[in-house]
Write a protein that holds these residues in place. Sequence first.
Motif, PDB file in Angstrom:
ATOM      1  N   GLN A 345       0.816  -1.231   0.000  1.00 23.13           N
ATOM      2  CA  GLN A 345       0.000   0.000   0.000  1.00 23.13           C
ATOM      3  C   GLN A 345       0.848   1.279   0.000  1.00 23.13           C
ATOM      4  O   GLN A 345       0.317   2.382  -0.117  1.00 23.13           O
ATOM      5  CB  GLN A 345      -0.897   0.032   1.231  1.00 23.13           C
ATOM      6  N   LEU A 346       2.149   1.137   0.195  1.00 22.46           N
ATOM      7  CA  LEU A 346       2.998   2.339   0.216  1.00 22.46           C
ATOM      8  C   LEU A 346       3.098   2.911  -1.195  1.00 22.46           C
ATOM      9  O   LEU A 346       3.474   2.194  -2.124  1.00 22.46           O
ATOM     10  CB  LEU A 346       4.406   1.999   0.717  1.00 22.46           C
ATOM     11  N   LYS A 347       2.788   4.171  -1.329  1.00 21.89           N
ATOM     12  CA  LYS A 347       2.800   4.784  -2.675  1.00 21.89           C
ATOM     13  C   LYS A 347       4.180   5.360  -2.967  1.00 21.89           C
ATOM     14  O   LYS A 347       4.719   6.119  -2.159  1.00 21.89           O
ATOM     15  CB  LYS A 347       1.773   5.918  -2.730  1.00 21.89           C
ATOM     16  N   PRO A 348       4.728   5.021  -4.145  1.00 22.61           N
ATOM     17  CA  PRO A 348       6.021   5.621  -4.476  1.00 22.61           C
ATOM     18  C   PRO A 348       5.888   7.119  -4.743  1.00 22.61           C
ATOM     19  O   PRO A 348       4.850   7.586  -5.191  1.00 22.61           O
ATOM     20  CB  PRO A 348       6.453   4.879  -5.743  1.00 22.61           C
ATOM     21  N   HIS A 349       6.972   7.846  -4.438  1.00 22.15           N
ATOM     22  CA  HIS A 349       7.004   9.281  -4.717  1.00 22.15           C
ATOM     23  C   HIS A 349       7.826   9.502  -5.983  1.00 22.15           C
ATOM     24  O   HIS A 349       8.753   8.752  -6.269  1.00 22.15           O
ATOM     25  CB  HIS A 349       7.679  10.025  -3.560  1.00 22.15           C
ATOM     26  N   VAL A 350       7.495  10.565  -6.670  1.00 23.19           N
ATOM     27  CA  VAL A 350       8.176  10.856  -7.930  1.00 23.19           C
ATOM     28  C   VAL A 350       9.336  11.813  -7.677  1.00 23.19           C
ATOM     29  O   VAL A 350       9.145  12.859  -7.065  1.00 23.19           O
ATOM     30  CB  VAL A 350       7.187  11.554  -8.891  1.00 23.19           C
ATOM     31  N   ALA A 351      10.518  11.448  -8.150  1.00 23.26           N
ATOM     32  CA  ALA A 351      11.641  12.393  -8.098  1.00 23.26           C
ATOM     33  C   ALA A 351      12.065  12.664  -9.537  1.00 23.26           C
ATOM     34  O   ALA A 351      12.483  11.743 -10.244  1.00 23.26           O
ATOM     35  CB  ALA A 351      12.792  11.804  -7.297  1.00 23.26           C
ATOM     36  N   VAL A 352      11.928  13.904  -9.963  1.00 23.16           N
ATOM     37  CA  VAL A 352      12.310  14.264 -11.338  1.00 23.16           C
ATOM     38  C   VAL A 352      13.772  14.698 -11.313  1.00 23.16           C
ATOM     39  O   VAL A 352      14.146  15.591 -10.560  1.00 23.16           O
ATOM     40  CB  VAL A 352      11.400  15.396 -11.865  1.00 23.16           C
ATOM     41  N   LYS A 353      14.606  14.024 -12.108  1.00 20.77           N
ATOM     42  CA  LYS A 353      16.067  14.226 -12.003  1.00 20.77           C
ATOM     43  C   LYS A 353      16.700  14.373 -13.376  1.00 20.77           C
ATOM     44  O   LYS A 353      16.121  13.978 -14.383  1.00 20.77           O
ATOM     45  CB  LYS A 353      16.701  12.980 -11.350  1.00 20.77           C
ATOM     46  N   LYS A 354      17.955  14.889 -13.345  1.00 19.28           N
ATOM     47  CA  LYS A 354      18.753  14.893 -14.574  1.00 19.28           C
ATOM     48  C   LYS A 354      19.456  13.547 -14.664  1.00 19.28           C
ATOM     49  O   LYS A 354      20.304  13.242 -13.819  1.00 19.28           O
ATOM     50  CB  LYS A 354      19.812  15.999 -14.512  1.00 19.28           C
ATOM     51  N   GLU A 368      21.013  19.043 -19.237  1.00 20.95           N
ATOM     52  CA  GLU A 368      21.085  20.284 -18.453  1.00 20.95           C
ATOM     53  C   GLU A 368      19.826  20.459 -17.612  1.00 20.95           C
ATOM     54  O   GLU A 368      19.835  21.142 -16.592  1.00 20.95           O
ATOM     55  CB  GLU A 368      21.172  21.496 -19.396  1.00 20.95           C
ATOM     56  N   THR A 369      18.741  19.891 -18.107  1.00 18.89           N
ATOM     57  CA  THR A 369      17.463  20.029 -17.390  1.00 18.89           C
ATOM     58  C   THR A 369      16.946  18.617 -17.069  1.00 18.89           C
ATOM     59  O   THR A 369      17.337  17.652 -17.731  1.00 18.89           O
ATOM     60  CB  THR A 369      16.417  20.750 -18.255  1.00 18.89           C
ATOM     61  N   PRO A 370      16.081  18.515 -16.083  1.00 15.49           N
ATOM     62  CA  PRO A 370      15.568  17.185 -15.720  1.00 15.49           C
ATOM     63  C   PRO A 370      14.898  16.493 -16.907  1.00 15.49           C
ATOM     64  O   PRO A 370      14.193  17.126 -17.682  1.00 15.49           O
ATOM     65  CB  PRO A 370      14.546  17.497 -14.627  1.00 15.49           C
ATOM     66  N   ASN A 371      15.194  15.223 -17.042  1.00 16.77           N
ATOM     67  CA  ASN A 371      14.672  14.477 -18.183  1.00 16.77           C
ATOM     68  C   ASN A 371      14.078  13.131 -17.773  1.00 16.77           C
ATOM     69  O   ASN A 371      13.571  12.385 -18.612  1.00 16.77           O
ATOM     70  CB  ASN A 371      15.811  14.198 -19.171  1.00 16.77           C
ATOM     71  N   GLY A 372      14.165  12.799 -16.501  1.00 14.17           N
ATOM     72  CA  GLY A 372      13.724  11.451 -16.139  1.00 14.17           C
ATOM     73  C   GLY A 372      13.119  11.390 -14.754  1.00 14.17           C
ATOM     74  O   GLY A 372      13.145  12.367 -13.985  1.00 14.17           O
ATOM     75  N   ILE A 373      12.580  10.232 -14.467  1.00 14.28           N
ATOM     76  CA  ILE A 373      11.852  10.054 -13.207  1.00 14.28           C
ATOM     77  C   ILE A 373      12.422   8.858 -12.460  1.00 14.28           C
ATOM     78  O   ILE A 373      12.606   7.784 -13.038  1.00 14.28           O
ATOM     79  CB  ILE A 373      10.360   9.747 -13.500  1.00 14.28           C
TER      80      ILE A 373
END
Length: 498
Positions: A345-354, A368-373
């Motif tokens: 039941q634990l929901k994953p959190h989204v981290a947007v990263k380069k 140079e800018t975030p492109n992935g999760i």
Amino acid sequence: MMALRELLAVAGQPEVLRYWEQLSDDERRLLAAELEPLEPRELRAHCEEAARARARHTAPRDRLMEPLPGEAIGSSIRTEAEILRRWKERGFHEISQNQVAVLLLAGGQGTRLGVPYPKGMYDVGLPSGKTLYQIQAERIRKVQQLAEERVGRQCTVPWYIMTSEFTLEPTQKFFTQHNYFGLVKSNVVMFEQRMLPAVDFNGKIILEQKGRIAMAPDGNGGLYRALTNNKILEDMDRRRIRFVHVYCVDNILVKMADPVFIGFCVEKGADCGAKVVEKAYPTEPVGVVCRVDGIYQVVEYSEVSQETVEQRNTDGRLTFNAGNICNHFFTVEFLKSVTEEFEPQLKPHVAVKKIPHIDEKGNIVKPETPNGIKMEKFVFDVFQFSKKFVVFEVLREDEFSPLKNADNAGSKDTPSTARRALLWQHYRWAVQAGAQFLDHKNNRISPLNQFQEAEEPPAVCEISPLVSCEGEGLEEYLKDREFHSPLLLTEKTVAALG
Ligand code: UTP
């Protein structure tokens, strides 16, 4: 190969093998080894959910937020000395019965600090040159020793260390090289958390090389799956452990198996507890422990409106001020209920990263800018499953100074701030114990007790954890004596002073 193609077809990610023909046998083997442990349908769900979760807008949670109820809070700051002593002795009692373990979360990649080795191996520049791992190991040894003195027999606080693909091997080697810092090897249990692929904004797995997926550990909440996969709770049962103190690798001031915190939680009959510090300013980027719609959880300041973040009580304190420092108490029973029942039941959190990746031609690109999760579960998301949850407030300058960033990345949470926090603390202990410091002209340095994060303490004093855990027992070596800075108190140097 067929099996791999099939796995990726079911997962909706056949493109991962687009450079297969160009890979060497070794590269193929490594790629297969990364993918094979993953269940294809779960992998599909992970990738799809990552893209969906990024696009989803979460409504601010202000309306349902309530501060912690008084009965759930204990404090090391606002409690009478007598009660604190009682909690401490209760904690030491549990430790001396060999019922307490510590568990270190050390699977993170430490990207902000940016060193190519685990954060625990970092030396922040103390006079002793000790690393975070060594400081923690010595604090465990001291707590064992203090418990032993109380009961007159050997006491063990096992140390469980959660690592990841990035940190396991170097951590093992480092501990071996240093002879486990004087701990018994069989009481240090290292285990590995899961890795998951990072995906782009369309939910497609990112290749960082032609034959290599960009993988990331599944967050410090990956702990619960890792406990199951590595049979850690069985190991705790064999050792008759009942209480676990969980903490992060990067807090240089962390207390290990903190007897006061453990005693408080045990006395309150809690199955889950969190240490907190008062938030320094409204927008400080720490989560706050509170209730949302009646359920205990940690809310990030970015999830609520400015108005709520700045709300104050009549005494001027922030209404939502219980800053989470990732320092938790769990009963083993509670951990069993989470691993056996609640983890899914634990929901994953989204981290947007380069995330470095390859382009169509196979060249490596550093965006140079975030492109992935990256999708991460958080260790504190289990508070909601607790039957009796408590919070314990501690003084930041005594217990919390995390190492997150490199020194050139600004002034917050860096090697310098961590080093200064520890040296200021030891300087305060020494002054309280009656030490006098002299400058190079033999003039007395006037004692100053006011901690200034941005400044060096008036004199440099480092006290080995093997001499004193939290400032106790120093008077016999320091009272009314004069010292030149730097003063390094080790077991050897105090033997000469005592
Ligand atoms: P952070 O969230 O600060 O992450 O971890 P980090 O990996 O250390 O650093 P950045 O964000 O890449 O710069 C807090 C604690 O949780 C652990 C870390 O090792 C640290 O003790 N952690 C984090 C894990 O054990 N596993 C993970 O997957 C992530």
